[in-house]
Design an enzyme around this catalytic site. Sequence first.
Site, PDB file in Angstrom:
ATOM      1  CE  LYS A 188      -6.211  -0.850   5.383  1.00 19.96           C
ATOM      2  NZ  LYS A 188      -5.318  -0.004   4.550  1.00 19.96           N
ATOM      3  CD  GLU A 217      -2.964   1.095   2.276  1.00 19.64           C
ATOM      4  OE1 GLU A 217      -3.475   2.141   2.683  1.00 19.64           O
ATOM      5  OE2 GLU A 217      -3.276  -0.036   2.707  1.00 19.64           O
ATOM      6  CG  ASP A 275      -0.175 -16.345  11.392  1.00 14.15           C
ATOM      7  OD1 ASP A 275      -0.772 -15.564  10.609  1.00 14.15           O
ATOM      8  OD2 ASP A 275      -0.617 -17.460  11.710  1.00 14.15           O
ATOM      9  CG  HIS A 294      -3.438   7.624   0.008  1.00 18.31           C
ATOM     10  ND1 HIS A 294      -2.808   6.511   0.530  1.00 18.31           N
ATOM     11  CD2 HIS A 294      -4.266   7.174  -0.962  1.00 18.31           C
ATOM     12  CE1 HIS A 294      -3.254   5.436  -0.096  1.00 18.31           C
ATOM     13  NE2 HIS A 294      -4.140   5.808  -1.005  1.00 18.31           N
TER      14      HIS A 294
END
Length: 440
Positions: free
Chosen positions: A280, A85, A296, A393
């Site tokens: 998130k 991302e 993991d 962004h």
Amino acid sequence: MPEPIEGFSKLSKEEKIRWIAEQYTKDPEASISLLKTYWNTDERRQQLHDEFIENTLTNYYLPFGIAPNFLINGKLYAMPMAIEESSVVAAASKAAKFWLNRGGFKTEVLGTEKIGQVHFMYEGDPARLEEFITSITPLFYEETRPITKNMVARGGGIKKIELRNKTRDLDHYYQLHCTFETLDAMGANFINSCLEQFAKTLRREAATTDTLEDSERDIEVVMSILSNYVPQCLVRAEVSCKVEELGADTGISPEEFADKLVRAVAIANAEPYRAVTHNKGIMNGIDAVVLATGNDFRAVEAGIHAYASREGSYRSLTRAEISNGVFRFWIEIPIALGTVGGLTTLHPLVKLALEILQHPSAKELMGIVAVAGLAQNFAAVQSLVTTGIQQGHMKMHLLNILNQMEATEEEKKQLVEYFKKHSATHNAVVEALENLRESS
């Protein structure tokens, strides 16, 4: 129409590739070529990757980046991050630089207890079951000694085994709730091996004990498995400084900036719809470091999101406050990580990532990962309450858009320069590229 296949796992890698390409792609030869393009040229290394999972066709690459200048507990780190991302690495780097001269990040491990459970069904007197479990508990420890010997020698092992009556939630349902210390190993295989031995001991002893009635001896073990929810395996990371030190590069006064940050975090704590997106962003930083270090990230995600809901509503993982002129911003998360075993000894880039992090212990890595999440959240909230999230962004996303449009290197160079002074929305980038091509 694709056809079902028997014995796919027994095919060679070449045969698997050809079958999937011919059955499921429009241009089989191009698909085959693409898959082979991502093979490692080192045959031994490719074989290593092939054997990580089943039915391997090729390698799926993610960018491996570095966010430098993280001062954590007085020690300087460069943070390896594996993520696709845009803006995540840049945001982490920006936050690291911001706090570098404001005391850096402080971390504290609050606990390292991990959980495993033997889930079983019992139809009988709860008091007799409790007496029975108490009587055989020494056997649980004794019969797992071959499994725990080395872990115990290093200071870990089984810490507690207790019976839990869950019949209010499900008829006849009980569990052995077990806690473990696995030191620098994540410990999944160790914990599961212990639990499966507990289950064998439980079934065998129940069948012959005089403590239970004949009708109570047929205990059904449903499953034995570790839990990825580790609320007692906790780490805390925080930053703090005088409010007056917060003003740099924000475009507003330090006092207003601090108030906006605290208010934004409070909203995420009060509103689940905001909290999910807030958290998130935190996981962008956490997952990237977890993945780079061979741990993991799916287990980490599940456990952390469960923790965010522990009070009955989904809440922010971070907190912020202003007290006596000091701004404080912190995170507390449950996270079980390992720095030995698994991919840490197999994957070359994982080994390199741990070397870059100066070979941390599992506790140190817990702190590093928590800092990655806190830094990511600080950078995101800072953007949200000042310039807005899209400005930074979209500029980071600019090259992705240009690559989609098959821009040349010269076009990229010109447009990167252009969008240093203009808003880089998707439509604006497309329009600017079209205008550039028309003019040339």
